[in-house]
Design a protein around this motif. Structure first.
Motif, PDB file in Angstrom:
ATOM      1  N   GLY A   1      -8.787 -14.123  -3.216  1.00 24.38           N
ATOM      2  CA  GLY A   1      -7.581 -13.531  -2.651  1.00 24.38           C
ATOM      3  C   GLY A   1      -7.130 -12.270  -3.351  1.00 24.38           C
ATOM      4  O   GLY A   1      -6.020 -11.796  -3.116  1.00 24.38           O
ATOM      5  N   SER A   2      -7.978 -11.694  -4.211  1.00 24.80           N
ATOM      6  CA  SER A   2      -7.615 -10.433  -4.864  1.00 24.80           C
ATOM      7  C   SER A   2      -8.858  -9.780  -5.446  1.00 24.80           C
ATOM      8  O   SER A   2      -9.882 -10.425  -5.655  1.00 24.80           O
ATOM      9  CB  SER A   2      -6.585 -10.659  -5.972  1.00 24.80           C
ATOM     10  OG  SER A   2      -7.171 -11.343  -7.063  1.00 24.80           O
ATOM     11  N   PHE A   3      -8.742  -8.469  -5.693  1.00 25.37           N
ATOM     12  CA  PHE A   3      -9.768  -7.713  -6.400  1.00 25.37           C
ATOM     13  C   PHE A   3      -9.059  -6.601  -7.139  1.00 25.37           C
ATOM     14  O   PHE A   3      -7.845  -6.397  -6.980  1.00 25.37           O
ATOM     15  CB  PHE A   3     -10.811  -7.147  -5.424  1.00 25.37           C
ATOM     16  CG  PHE A   3     -10.235  -6.150  -4.448  1.00 25.37           C
ATOM     17  CD1 PHE A   3     -10.221  -4.797  -4.734  1.00 25.37           C
ATOM     18  CD2 PHE A   3      -9.693  -6.568  -3.241  1.00 25.37           C
ATOM     19  CE1 PHE A   3      -9.674  -3.873  -3.849  1.00 25.37           C
ATOM     20  CE2 PHE A   3      -9.151  -5.658  -2.344  1.00 25.37           C
ATOM     21  CZ  PHE A   3      -9.139  -4.309  -2.656  1.00 25.37           C
ATOM     22  N   SER A   4      -9.777  -5.867  -7.958  1.00 29.22           N
ATOM     23  CA  SER A   4      -9.168  -4.763  -8.707  1.00 29.22           C
ATOM     24  C   SER A   4      -9.587  -3.441  -8.084  1.00 29.22           C
ATOM     25  O   SER A   4     -10.778  -3.150  -7.960  1.00 29.22           O
ATOM     26  CB  SER A   4      -9.605  -4.827 -10.177  1.00 29.22           C
ATOM     27  OG  SER A   4      -8.987  -3.803 -10.903  1.00 29.22           O
ATOM     28  N   GLY A   5      -8.589  -2.657  -7.677  1.00 29.62           N
ATOM     29  CA  GLY A   5      -8.889  -1.387  -7.023  1.00 29.62           C
ATOM     30  C   GLY A   5      -7.635  -0.569  -6.814  1.00 29.62           C
ATOM     31  O   GLY A   5      -6.676  -0.663  -7.583  1.00 29.62           O
ATOM     32  N   LEU A   6      -7.621   0.230  -5.709  1.00 30.56           N
ATOM     33  CA  LEU A   6      -6.511   1.158  -5.461  1.00 30.56           C
ATOM     34  C   LEU A   6      -5.505   0.613  -4.462  1.00 30.56           C
ATOM     35  O   LEU A   6      -4.322   0.953  -4.531  1.00 30.56           O
ATOM     36  CB  LEU A   6      -7.049   2.497  -4.939  1.00 30.56           C
ATOM     37  CG  LEU A   6      -8.127   3.181  -5.786  1.00 30.56           C
ATOM     38  CD1 LEU A   6      -8.421   4.574  -5.233  1.00 30.56           C
ATOM     39  CD2 LEU A   6      -7.712   3.263  -7.236  1.00 30.56           C
ATOM     40  N   GLY A   7      -5.971  -0.175  -3.488  1.00 33.09           N
ATOM     41  CA  GLY A   7      -5.055  -0.712  -2.482  1.00 33.09           C
ATOM     42  C   GLY A   7      -4.982   0.123  -1.222  1.00 33.09           C
ATOM     43  O   GLY A   7      -3.894   0.487  -0.773  1.00 33.09           O
ATOM     44  N   ILE A   8      -6.151   0.409  -0.644  1.00 34.06           N
ATOM     45  CA  ILE A   8      -6.190   1.166   0.608  1.00 34.06           C
ATOM     46  C   ILE A   8      -7.172   0.497   1.570  1.00 34.06           C
ATOM     47  O   ILE A   8      -8.167  -0.085   1.155  1.00 34.06           O
ATOM     48  CB  ILE A   8      -6.619   2.639   0.400  1.00 34.06           C
ATOM     49  CG1 ILE A   8      -7.869   2.726  -0.484  1.00 34.06           C
ATOM     50  CG2 ILE A   8      -5.493   3.478  -0.152  1.00 34.06           C
ATOM     51  CD1 ILE A   8      -8.399   4.130  -0.661  1.00 34.06           C
ATOM     52  N   VAL A   9      -6.853   0.608   2.863  1.00 35.73           N
ATOM     53  CA  VAL A   9      -7.782   0.198   3.913  1.00 35.73           C
ATOM     54  C   VAL A   9      -8.487   1.457   4.377  1.00 35.73           C
ATOM     55  O   VAL A   9      -7.831   2.432   4.761  1.00 35.73           O
ATOM     56  CB  VAL A   9      -7.038  -0.456   5.092  1.00 35.73           C
ATOM     57  CG1 VAL A   9      -8.027  -0.858   6.184  1.00 35.73           C
ATOM     58  CG2 VAL A   9      -6.235  -1.660   4.618  1.00 35.73           C
ATOM     59  N   ILE A  10      -9.826   1.468   4.313  1.00 37.82           N
ATOM     60  CA  ILE A  10     -10.563   2.687   4.658  1.00 37.82           C
ATOM     61  C   ILE A  10     -11.555   2.418   5.783  1.00 37.82           C
ATOM     62  O   ILE A  10     -11.957   1.282   6.027  1.00 37.82           O
ATOM     63  CB  ILE A  10     -11.312   3.275   3.443  1.00 37.82           C
ATOM     64  CG1 ILE A  10     -12.294   2.250   2.857  1.00 37.82           C
ATOM     65  CG2 ILE A  10     -10.339   3.760   2.393  1.00 37.82           C
ATOM     66  CD1 ILE A  10     -13.153   2.812   1.728  1.00 37.82           C
ATOM     67  N   SER A  11     -11.930   3.485   6.469  1.00 34.88           N
ATOM     68  CA  SER A  11     -12.897   3.393   7.557  1.00 34.88           C
ATOM     69  C   SER A  11     -13.547   4.764   7.731  1.00 34.88           C
ATOM     70  O   SER A  11     -13.033   5.770   7.229  1.00 34.88           O
ATOM     71  CB  SER A  11     -12.202   2.965   8.851  1.00 34.88           C
ATOM     72  OG  SER A  11     -13.128   2.893   9.919  1.00 34.88           O
ATOM     73  N   LEU A  12     -14.677   4.786   8.431  1.00 33.17           N
ATOM     74  CA  LEU A  12     -15.305   6.062   8.789  1.00 33.17           C
ATOM     75  C   LEU A  12     -14.790   6.446  10.162  1.00 33.17           C
ATOM     76  O   LEU A  12     -15.043   5.744  11.147  1.00 33.17           O
ATOM     77  CB  LEU A  12     -16.831   5.930   8.797  1.00 33.17           C
ATOM     78  CG  LEU A  12     -17.471   5.578   7.444  1.00 33.17           C
ATOM     79  CD1 LEU A  12     -18.976   5.381   7.602  1.00 33.17           C
ATOM     80  CD2 LEU A  12     -17.189   6.654   6.408  1.00 33.17           C
ATOM     81  N   ARG A  13     -14.078   7.554  10.248  1.00 28.27           N
ATOM     82  CA  ARG A  13     -13.424   7.940  11.500  1.00 28.27           C
ATOM     83  C   ARG A  13     -13.820   9.351  11.916  1.00 28.27           C
ATOM     84  O   ARG A  13     -14.224  10.178  11.097  1.00 28.27           O
ATOM     85  CB  ARG A  13     -11.904   7.868  11.345  1.00 28.27           C
ATOM     86  CG  ARG A  13     -11.343   6.454  11.210  1.00 28.27           C
ATOM     87  CD  ARG A  13     -11.544   5.648  12.474  1.00 28.27           C
ATOM     88  NE  ARG A  13     -11.052   4.300  12.379  1.00 28.27           N
ATOM     89  CZ  ARG A  13      -9.920   3.866  12.909  1.00 28.27           C
ATOM     90  NH1 ARG A  13      -9.141   4.701  13.557  1.00 28.27           N
ATOM     91  NH2 ARG A  13      -9.566   2.603  12.801  1.00 28.27           N
ATOM     92  N   GLY A  14     -13.634   9.603  13.206  1.00 31.88           N
ATOM     93  CA  GLY A  14     -13.850  10.944  13.737  1.00 31.88           C
ATOM     94  C   GLY A  14     -15.315  11.229  14.016  1.00 31.88           C
ATOM     95  O   GLY A  14     -16.223  10.459  13.678  1.00 31.88           O
TER      96      GLY A  14
END
Length: 536
Positions: free
Chosen positions: A93-106
């Motif tokens: 239920g957790s990991f260490s990182g920045l806290g963003i949802v990312i995707s390849l768009r456009g």
């Protein structure tokens, strides 16, 4: 060797002769395995020394392991160190990182921030939805895959990562150096009041934190006036068996059976019951499922349906009735091995046929699905719920009420597939610094025309007036969702889309049926209590 149960989903003869024969058989089997392993080793050696291109031994062996497990069933699998780590992070239920949802768009498949997660390092640093991550630690991201980007962005808590952001309307890149922190991977994706008195909760998977999250969200919505619950399990692929049991128990009576499993070994024979009286056992509820609901989510839907605890609506679920146990191996790897089949409280095995893996992983049409037919009883085994309603085994959970999703017009589907609503929302935010009011924001004709000009001009998309008009309602709703979501986050976006979600809106009509079933269930319990009193 440690093990963890997932749901992603011979008797000894006590005589000397039997024991001796068993030993001989085991020895013969061991010799056969050793012969096969020698052959396998020889093949590896030949490939490494003679193949036309240089090969990686680890890739060869891992591929062979995966091929072996694929001969068993669709869900037994090998987890290399990276996959195993990702699975444990998701379950924890957790990991260490920045806290963003990312995707390849456009069109250029740019590494794009879909949304920062509230309260995380990225959110505090000022990262916005629509920002393009142009560089990570000095390396350009154009052409970089999501997995590669995640490996670079995640890391040990307290360490830093440097990124550069390209923001719409700005010429220069924005540099950020962000300190990584623990990021919750919440199992509850959304929880809000859908309309007065009706709470909405969407569970995206089942991890170690699901039950705790659910209790917190139920309390929160109760404080906001929730009297009825719509539980959305669409596109939920499953997860931990114990969490499916705990989630089901929140809505069932003490002692109600949630699920039972059968396998080849004694340890795989298990029964799971609600250990306490569910705190939310009286609340009218509707459960929404679809083809993407599998495994642990099917356990929850099956328990609710078999005990007549609520109305299950939507589409027939995936049909994964296999239980995997994860065994840790050397080199930080693991094997997820099918060790049992699970059954709903009424005794239904809902596993779909998997003789053909191609068919198993291909979309199932209604014509091919016996559960979707008007007469499933003629093709499937019949079981009965607590109050005597018919339910069917094999091929998934058939909802009490079938509700099909909206079919998008071709133009709307094209715009979604190419992420042009999202891209237009980025442009809108660059031109409008003031955050729009959630209640007052309207998609007026001028904004629709601006979007149309964006499509015909910037994107050079050709379409007719009739095609645009056919998609007009969806276009207005999608523009509102993406623009408000860009400013206010993913939950706001989801709320707007829910207003036009056909399955959600139709599901709201079945709370009266849920109340009727609750009365039937209560009457059944009263009869059982009176019979028990007479017996005593």
């Amino acid at each position: 060797m440690k093990s963890r149960t997932l749901v992603l989903g011979v008797a000894l003869v006590g005589c000397t002769t039997g024991i001796w024969m068993g030993a001989r058989t085991a020895q013969a089997r061991s010799n056969d395995v050793n012969d096969f392993l020698r052959t396998f080793s020889q093949i590896i050696d030949v490939v490494e020394t003679k193949y036309v291109d240089e090969v990686d031994s680890a890739d060869l062996i891992h591929g062979a392991i995966r091929g072996m497990l694929r001969t068993l069933d669709p869900h037994s699998s090998f987890l290399d160190s990276r996959s195993y780590k990702e699975m444990r992070e998701e379950q924890r239920g957790s990991f260490s990182g920045l806290g963003i949802v990312i995707s390849l768009r456009g069109d250029e498949r740019l590494l794009t921030v879909i949304s920062p997660i509230a309260g995380t390092p990225a959110d505090r640093a000022g990262i916005r939805a629509g920002d393009v991550i142009a560089e990570i630690e000095g390396d350009e991201t154009l052409g970089m895959g999501i997995d590669d980007a995640l490996v670079r962005l995640r890391g040990l808590k307290g360490t830093q990562v440097s990124i550069k952001i390209r923001r719409e309307g700005e010429i220069e890149l924005f540099p950020f150096t962000i300190t990584r922190d623990d990021i919750p991977t919440n199992s509850i994706q959304y929880a809000y009041m859908l309309q007065p008195g009706v709470g909405y909760i969407r569970i995206k998977n089942f991890t170690q934190t699901t039950d705790r999250e659910l209790r917190e969200k139920l309390e929160q919505l109760s404080d906001e006036g929730m009297e009825k619950l719509l539980l959305d399990l669409r596109w939920n692929p499953g997860g931990l068996l114990d969490q499916a049991v705990k989630v089901s128990s929140e809505f069932l009576g003490k002692g109600d059976r949630v699920v039972f499993t059968h396998g080849r070994t004694p340890r795989s024979e298990e029964e799971h019951f609600a250990s306490t009286e569910g705190a939310w056992g009286e609340m009218p509820m509707v459960v929404l499922i679809n083809r993407g609901s599998a495994s642990a989510s099917e356990i929850v839907a099956g328990a609710i349906q078999d005990h007549d605890r609520g109305v299950v609506v939507g589409e027939t679920s995936w049909g994964k009735g296999l239980v995997q146990t994860v065994y840790s191996l050397s080199q930080n790897s693991a094997v997820a091995l099918t060790t049992a089949r699970y059954y709903t409280p009424s005794g239904r095995l809902i596993q779909r046929d998997y003789k053909s893996l191609e068919d198993y992983f291909s979309p199932v049409s209604d014509d091919e699905d016996p559960l979707a037919s008007k007469d499933p009883e003629s093709q499937l085994e019949v079981f009965y719920t607590d109050v005597g309603r018919k339910v069917f085994g094999g091929g998934g959970i058939r909802p009490d009420v079938i509700i099909k999703p909206e079919e998008l017009p071709d133009l709307a589907e094209t715009l979604e597939r190419r992420s042009w609503f999202f891209e237009f929302a980025r442009l809108y935010r660059a031109a409008h610094q003031e955050s729009p009011d959630l209640e007052k924001f309207k998609v007026r004709p001028a904004l629709v025309q601006e979007f149309r000009d964006f499509l015909t001009g910037t994107k050079e998309l050709e379409f007719t007036d009739e095609e645009f008009e056919e998609s007009a309602d969806y276009i207005r709703r999608a523009l509102k969702a993406e623009i408000l979501g860009n400013f206010h986050g993913l939950e706001v976006r989801n709320r707007v889309l829910a207003e036009g979600d056909r399955q959600i809106q139709e599901a709201l009509k079945y709370f009266n049926e849920a109340k009727r079933m609750a009365r039937l269930r209560a009457n059944l319990q009263d009869k059982a209590d009176r019979a028990s009193a007479v017996t005593n």
